[in-house]
Design a protein around this motif. Structure first.
Motif, PDB file in Angstrom:
ATOM      1  N   VAL A  28       0.842  -1.193   0.000  1.00  0.00           N
ATOM      2  CA  VAL A  28       0.000   0.000   0.000  1.00  0.00           C
ATOM      3  C   VAL A  28       0.879   1.246   0.000  1.00  0.00           C
ATOM      4  N   ASP A  29       0.248   2.381  -0.217  1.00  0.00           N
ATOM      5  CA  ASP A  29       0.960   3.650  -0.085  1.00  0.00           C
ATOM      6  C   ASP A  29       0.659   4.239   1.294  1.00  0.00           C
ATOM      7  N   LEU A  62      -0.003  -8.808   6.991  1.00  0.00           N
ATOM      8  CA  LEU A  62       1.270  -8.102   6.847  1.00  0.00           C
ATOM      9  C   LEU A  62       1.096  -7.031   5.786  1.00  0.00           C
ATOM     10  N   ILE A  63       1.417  -5.765   6.115  1.00  0.00           N
ATOM     11  CA  ILE A  63       1.250  -4.643   5.185  1.00  0.00           C
ATOM     12  C   ILE A  63       2.590  -3.946   4.998  1.00  0.00           C
ATOM     13  N   THR A  64       2.979  -3.745   3.748  1.00  0.00           N
ATOM     14  CA  THR A  64       4.227  -3.055   3.452  1.00  0.00           C
ATOM     15  C   THR A  64       3.951  -1.802   2.630  1.00  0.00           C
ATOM     16  N   HIS A  65       4.898  -0.883   2.664  1.00  0.00           N
ATOM     17  CA  HIS A  65       4.811   0.331   1.854  1.00  0.00           C
ATOM     18  C   HIS A  65       5.808   0.208   0.708  1.00  0.00           C
ATOM     19  N   ARG A  66       5.274  -0.060  -0.494  1.00  0.00           N
ATOM     20  CA  ARG A  66       6.116  -0.159  -1.678  1.00  0.00           C
ATOM     21  C   ARG A  66       5.385   0.489  -2.848  1.00  0.00           C
ATOM     22  N   LYS A  67       6.144   0.835  -3.873  1.00  0.00           N
ATOM     23  CA  LYS A  67       5.570   1.538  -5.017  1.00  0.00           C
ATOM     24  C   LYS A  67       5.679   0.736  -6.316  1.00  0.00           C
TER      25      LYS A  67
END
Length: 236
Positions: A104-105, A184-189
């Motif tokens: 997600v952002d 599990l949530i990560t911040h990637r683009k």
């Protein structure tokens, strides 16, 4: 005998109808853990590659946030209506662990209305998300962590360094028939497939017209493909 059978069947039918009514009332009033009302989900399947998707997100966000009928915009890899991607991690002992996963952002929690119960979320200005991740309460319970902000996800296949930045309140991201699972949530683009748009109350029709116009200017070859999250959950 016929009278007894008829009365028995009648009681069964009435009890069944009452049970279904109570169940539907429960489902309709169930707290999903996020704010489903006035939440629009737009598919970005028209984007041929990751870079095109990233550019589409930025162009749409820049236009949308200039409109006061739109409160927030975020992007995510997985939909809010379907089970997320599930990653399997081999353990040193015992069976593999399956964790649901989303990219997600930084605006995702605010747009979706997901509550942060410990730690911090991702930062809007963080150009390099690094190794920070978010987990949900179900994961904390699953691993029995006393202090999740100092914990690490076990597993010999979970090789990348990671820090648990925060814990989010449990929320449903699929049918209520599915139990709450570790998330599990990560911040990637590098892999966005959906835009999530929070609309101003009372101006839904106007906001939709504005979004249609924005989309035609950004991606005219593909029609706007959207759903309202609350309506999707009602169908489920």
């Amino acid at each position: 005998v016929l009278l007894v059978i008829q009365f028995a069947l009648s009681i069964l039918l009435i009890s069944g109808a009452a049970g279904i009514r109570l169940q539907m009332r429960y489902v309709q009033n169930k707290d999903l853990g996020f704010e489903a009302e006035r939440l629009l989900e737009i598919s970005m399947n028209s984007s041929p590659d990751q870079e095109s998707a990233r550019q589409l997100v930025e162009r749409f966000r820049n236009l949308a946030l200039q409109d006061d009928r739109i409160l927030a915009v975020s992007a995510s890899m997985n939909s809010a209506r379907e089970p997320w991607t599930r990653l399997m991690f081999d353990q040193e002992a015992g069976p593999p662990e399956g964790l649901f996963y989303n990219q997600v952002d930084p605006a995702y929690l605010r747009t979706m209305g997901v509550e942060l119960v410990a730690g911090t979320g991702f930062h809007e200005t963080d150009a390099n998300p690094g190794d920070g991740i978010l987990v949900n309460e179900a994961m904390v319970r699953h691993f029995g962590w006393k202090n999740p902000l100092e914990a690490r996800i076990p597993g010999k296949e979970f090789s990348k360094p990671h820090r648990i930045l925060g814990v989010v309140r449990d929320f449903h991201f699929s049918s209520l028939k599915n139990s709450l699972e570790p998330v599990l949530i990560t911040h990637r683009k590098d892999y966005y497939r959906y835009l999530n748009v929070r609309l101003q109350p009372g101006r839904i029709a106007e906001a939709l017209e504005a979004i249609e116009s924005m989309w035609k200017g950004i991606d005219p070859e593909y029609p706007l493909d959207y759903v309202f999250i609350d309506q999707s959950f009602e169908k489920l």
